[in-house]
Scaffold this active site. Structure first.
Site, PDB file in Angstrom:
ATOM      1  N   ARG A  36      42.772  30.355  20.428  1.00 21.13           N
ATOM      2  CA  ARG A  36      42.039  31.309  19.592  1.00 21.13           C
ATOM      3  C   ARG A  36      41.774  30.765  18.185  1.00 21.13           C
ATOM      4  O   ARG A  36      40.759  31.102  17.581  1.00 21.13           O
ATOM      5  CB  ARG A  36      42.811  32.626  19.523  1.00 21.13           C
ATOM      6  N   LYS A 199      46.058  45.744  39.616  1.00 16.35           N
ATOM      7  CA  LYS A 199      45.738  47.115  40.006  1.00 16.35           C
ATOM      8  C   LYS A 199      44.247  47.375  40.183  1.00 16.35           C
ATOM      9  O   LYS A 199      43.435  46.941  39.367  1.00 16.35           O
ATOM     10  CB  LYS A 199      46.245  48.077  38.924  1.00 16.35           C
ATOM     11  N   GLY A 353      42.822  38.345  30.424  1.00 16.74           N
ATOM     12  CA  GLY A 353      43.846  37.525  29.778  1.00 16.74           C
ATOM     13  C   GLY A 353      44.627  36.656  30.736  1.00 16.74           C
ATOM     14  O   GLY A 353      44.829  35.458  30.489  1.00 16.74           O
ATOM     15  N   GLY A 376      41.196  42.490  27.192  1.00 17.90           N
ATOM     16  CA  GLY A 376      40.720  43.874  27.272  1.00 17.90           C
ATOM     17  C   GLY A 376      39.266  44.018  26.875  1.00 17.90           C
ATOM     18  O   GLY A 376      38.512  44.761  27.506  1.00 17.90           O
TER      19      GLY A 376
HETATM   20  P1  ADP Z   1      43.650  39.838  34.028  1.00 15.96           P
HETATM   21  O1  ADP Z   1      44.584  39.858  32.834  1.00 15.96           O
HETATM   22  O2  ADP Z   1      43.086  38.477  34.292  1.00 15.96           O
HETATM   23  O3  ADP Z   1      42.608  40.908  33.936  1.00 15.96           O
HETATM   24  P2  ADP Z   1      45.452  41.467  35.574  1.00 15.96           P
HETATM   25  O4  ADP Z   1      46.190  41.808  34.336  1.00 15.96           O
HETATM   26  O5  ADP Z   1      44.652  42.525  36.220  1.00 15.96           O
HETATM   27  O6  ADP Z   1      44.539  40.172  35.319  1.00 15.96           O
HETATM   28  O7  ADP Z   1      46.478  40.969  36.689  1.00 15.96           O
HETATM   29  C1  ADP Z   1      47.323  39.885  36.501  1.00 15.96           C
HETATM   30  C2  ADP Z   1      48.663  40.091  37.140  1.00 15.96           C
HETATM   31  O8  ADP Z   1      48.540  40.482  38.483  1.00 15.96           O
HETATM   32  C3  ADP Z   1      49.477  38.831  37.140  1.00 15.96           C
HETATM   33  O9  ADP Z   1      50.665  39.048  36.397  1.00 15.96           O
HETATM   34  C4  ADP Z   1      49.775  38.571  38.608  1.00 15.96           C
HETATM   35  O10 ADP Z   1      51.073  38.082  38.839  1.00 15.96           O
HETATM   36  C5  ADP Z   1      49.625  39.939  39.194  1.00 15.96           C
HETATM   37  N1  ADP Z   1      49.368  39.879  40.643  1.00 15.96           N
HETATM   38  C6  ADP Z   1      48.305  39.369  41.259  1.00 15.96           C
HETATM   39  N2  ADP Z   1      48.430  39.438  42.585  1.00 15.96           N
HETATM   40  C7  ADP Z   1      49.624  40.020  42.828  1.00 15.96           C
HETATM   41  C8  ADP Z   1      50.334  40.400  44.010  1.00 15.96           C
HETATM   42  N3  ADP Z   1      49.832  40.155  45.223  1.00 15.96           N
HETATM   43  N4  ADP Z   1      51.529  40.997  43.860  1.00 15.96           N
HETATM   44  C9  ADP Z   1      52.039  41.213  42.642  1.00 15.96           C
HETATM   45  N5  ADP Z   1      51.422  40.901  41.503  1.00 15.96           N
HETATM   46  C10 ADP Z   1      50.223  40.302  41.586  1.00 15.96           C
HETATM   47 MG    MG Z   2      46.263  41.153  32.328  1.00 16.04          MG
END
Ligand code: ADP
Ligand code: MG
Length: 394
Positions: A36, A199, A353, A376
């Site tokens: 950053r 999620k 992130g 976000g």
């Molecule tokens: P981003 O920050 O890229 O938007 P998210 O915050 O939605 O991504 O999700 C990231 C998290 O999801 C990571 O910590 C990862 O370990 C978790 N994750 C992904 N697949 C699984 C899974 N099958 N079971 C448990 N956790 C998972």
């Molecule tokens: Mg995340």
């Protein structure tokens, strides 16, 4: 579209640049990733070249009042190194006050002033008007280059803007708006979206906004099991959002109606618990045994998704394909990053992130068209929301 910093006459002007220096620190307050700071350099250099006085402001972490461990001092040091000798970085002991205003006025052409953590004052997040006016006192020009905080209406991102004579966005902001904007407004086809993460509920609006725009949506990560269960597939002990099953069904129907190929995993890497302790067990079919949980996409799915990504002209990726923090469950996430890196013809954009962290860890960030600096904020942009930090610049 805001005006940008390179469209303004800056000679002799004090330019308040809202940057995103919210960098990760380890226990010894060492910066573990300076992306950053490096991403803010073009705008800072632009101000210096234009004869302006850069006054940089950022938050760091979530302090409750003045918190010595969350001082921006380590950032000042790193910034000085990155600016390389020619320029001096002065660190203010606060972000408001007459002393700080004087420091800003007295800046020499080779000096940069970094204000102390904005969130040492609770008025920053409260978007307090008196505080916003005090920030505005330091500046002739307001420049927002903090994409990562643009989804927040805080004093430094929104409140102070009307109290400064001229306003504009910085060069990092421009890069983010252009790259993410192209994805949501006029992506070259085929446009493939890869979605994962923990999620479905976090990503509903992104899915709804992008389904009408893309040709293919590849689903992975924990959210895949909610979709699979909605399709009637056994998912064992995988993480499922029970209350989102009807929504998943509705999204699957919407995809069908729009002619979008919504692709779910066909096999999995499973475990008994979501951590290092668990063994990695390959499950070679869609259904997951009752005692196991899906923690990554399987080998057939990796090949299938790689195939889809090969011919894409636009790829947007948000959300890891599995529990990538644990190496034995990182292959799916890695395969997506590699497939994107290997597609030389596509605009490849990464938002989120954790996804950005994964790509950095795989050392593939420089193979992508764009890795968003805003977790976000990038999500809200992809949802089609207007970001308060950008609205304030109109
Ligand atoms: P981003 O920050 O890229 O938007 P998210 O915050 O939605 O991504 O999700 C990231 C998290 O999801 C990571 O910590 C990862 O370990 C978790 N994750 C992904 N697949 C699984 C899974 N099958 N079971 C448990 N956790 C998972
Ligand atoms: Mg995340």
């Amino acid at each position: 579209m805001p005006r940008y910093i390179d469209e303004l006459q800056l000679t002799g002007k004090r330019v308040f640049v809202r940057v995103d220096f919210n960098v990760p620190l380890d226990d010894a307050q060492q910066i573990t990733d300076d992306t950053r700071i490096r991403e803010a350099l073009p705008t800072i250099r632009k101000v210096l070249e234009g004869g302006g006085k850069p006054i940089l402001a950022s938050h760091l972490g979530r302090p409750k009042g003045v918190t010595p461990t969350l001082t921006l001092l380590p950032v000042a040091k790193r910034l000085a190194e990155l600016l390389g000798g020619t320029f001096e970085v002065l660190m203010a002991d606060d972000c408001i006050g007459e002393g700080v205003s004087k420091q800003a006025r007295d800046l020499k052409p080779t000096q940069v002033l970094l204000l102390e953590n904005l969130r040492f004052h609770k008025e920053e997040e409260a978007n307090d008007e008196a505080f916003a006016r005090q920030l505005a006192q330091h500046a002739d020009v307001y420049c927002n280059d903090a994409f990562g905080t643009a989804h927040r209406a805080h004093a430094s991102t929104a409140g102070m803007v009307p109290f400064v004579k001229e306003k504009c966005a910085g060069l990092l902001m421009r890069k983010e708006i252009e790259q993410l904007g192209r994805v949501v407004k006029n992506a070259a086809r085929p446009f493939v979206v890869v979605l994962g993460g923990s999620k479905v509920s976090d990503k509903i609006k992104v899915i709804e906004n992008l389904l009408p725009k893309c040709q293919t949506m590849l689903i992975g990560g924990a959210m895949a099991y909610t979709f699979l269960k909605a399709e009637g597939v056994e998912v064992g002990r995988s993480r499922v959002e029970e209350d989102k099953l009807p929504l998943a069904t509705r999204l699957i129907d919407t995809a069908k109606r729009l002619g979008v190929d919504l692709v779910l995993p066909v096999d999995h890497v499973c475990g008994t618990s979501p951590d290092e302790e668990s063994q990695a067990i390959d499950v070679l079919e869609r259904a997951i045994p009752k005692d196991l949980m899906g923690l990554d996409i399987g080998g057939k799915t990796r090949a299938l998704y790689t195939q889809h990504l090969r011919d894409a002209k636009t790829i947007l990726w948000n959300g890891p394909m599995g529990l990538f923090e644990v190496a034995k469950f990182a292959e799916g996430t890695k395969s997506v990053a590699v497939a994107m890196a290997n597609n030389g013809q596509a605009q490849t954009v990464i938002g989120g992130g954790d996804s950005a962290a994964a790509v950095n860890e795989f050392r593939l960030a420089d193979k992508m068209t764009h890795v968003s600096t805003g977790g976000g904020a990038s999500l809200e942009f992809l949802e089609g929301k207007a970001l308060p930090g950008l609205k304030a610049l109109e």
